[in-house]
Enzyme design. Sequence first.
Site, short mmCIF file in Angstrom:
data_model
loop_
_atom_site.label_atom_id
_atom_site.label_comp_id
_atom_site.label_asym_id
_atom_site.label_seq_id
_atom_site.Cartn_x
_atom_site.Cartn_y
_atom_site.Cartn_z
CE LYS A 49 -12.90 46.17 11.82
NZ LYS A 49 -13.60 46.94 10.77
CE LYS A 74 -22.24 36.21 12.18
NZ LYS A 74 -22.85 37.52 12.43
CE LYS A 108 -16.84 40.01 4.64
NZ LYS A 108 -16.94 41.15 3.72
#
Length: 329
Positions: free
Chosen positions: A112, A193, A196
Amino acid sequence: MKPRILSGVQPTGNLHIGNYLGALKNWAKLQYDYESIFCIVDLHAITVYQDPAELRRKIDQTAALFIACGIDPKQSSVVVQSMVPGHAELAWLLTCVTPVGWLERMTQYKDKAAKQESVGTGLLCYPVLMAADILIYQANCVPVGDDQSQHLELTRDIAQRFNAAYGETFVMPETRLPTVGARVMGLDEPEKKMSKSAEGPNHSIGLLDPPSLIKKKIMRATTDSNPAVDFETMGPGVANLITIFQAFSGWDDASVKSHFSGLRYGDLKKNVVEAVVAGLEPIQHKYAEIVADPAYLRGVLRESAERVMPFANATVNLVKSRLGIYTAA
Ligand code: TRP
């Protein structure tokens, strides 16, 4: 006494079928064997900028979807993290026993932080807040995806360090990786995967997507160069569609194999659309009922917070007394 489980979801992005099949559906089953707390972790969400009105909408939407997916607020506590002040308070107390090197080593932080020009302190301390979520309820068991294993290990390290310095205080929480339930991959990039936060318009199927959109996304899903389903040679895109079908339909392996072997991809996809639309219908129906009655949801969130608060406060007070500082009057 039943063992306690706790898990959390950030109220950002759109909850999708991967979240349902990999997490929420299992939680709804586990809630009868455990004393369960499911958190909407809004204090984690604000470690990166969130539009305030949108965040508030997402908190309520996430809570309503938890319930629509089968979490029974009479059985489980549906807790908005910011409504229980102890989470933030315990996070500070734990920050003080956490070496900064432990936090700089977290892979999620590194990923991040690499995407930001200026990195907020909250982003670095994110895993300490997560440790506080878990330790404040002395949770025995934390069901999470494997991407959270490192944060869980850190939680145990922090708990151990506190216990060693100030005396036995925290229960060691165990990670519970999903053993049943499907690992759903992105429709557009089946090597990853389902996420979101992914950007692609056809990446995920939202729990609230209308049937027409579900159809559009599935019909565009990545497959491979075979003309039809071949269980020996199929690529990850086709395997993912079959996983999704099976999870929603509940069919066993043998039935799936005999039905789909040799089926052309267009027909495979039609079957998947039907299974997903049928599987999401009751969830969307329940969701519509919940949002039609805002007072109900507010009541659930207030009751849940009131139910867990005495326990959270007791842990914070215990920690403060171990540290030799004043507890709240
Ligand atoms: N970090 C978790 C995630 O992104 C969310 C989370 C916050 C969580 N606090 C938690 C998960 C406590 C389990 C337990 O998925």
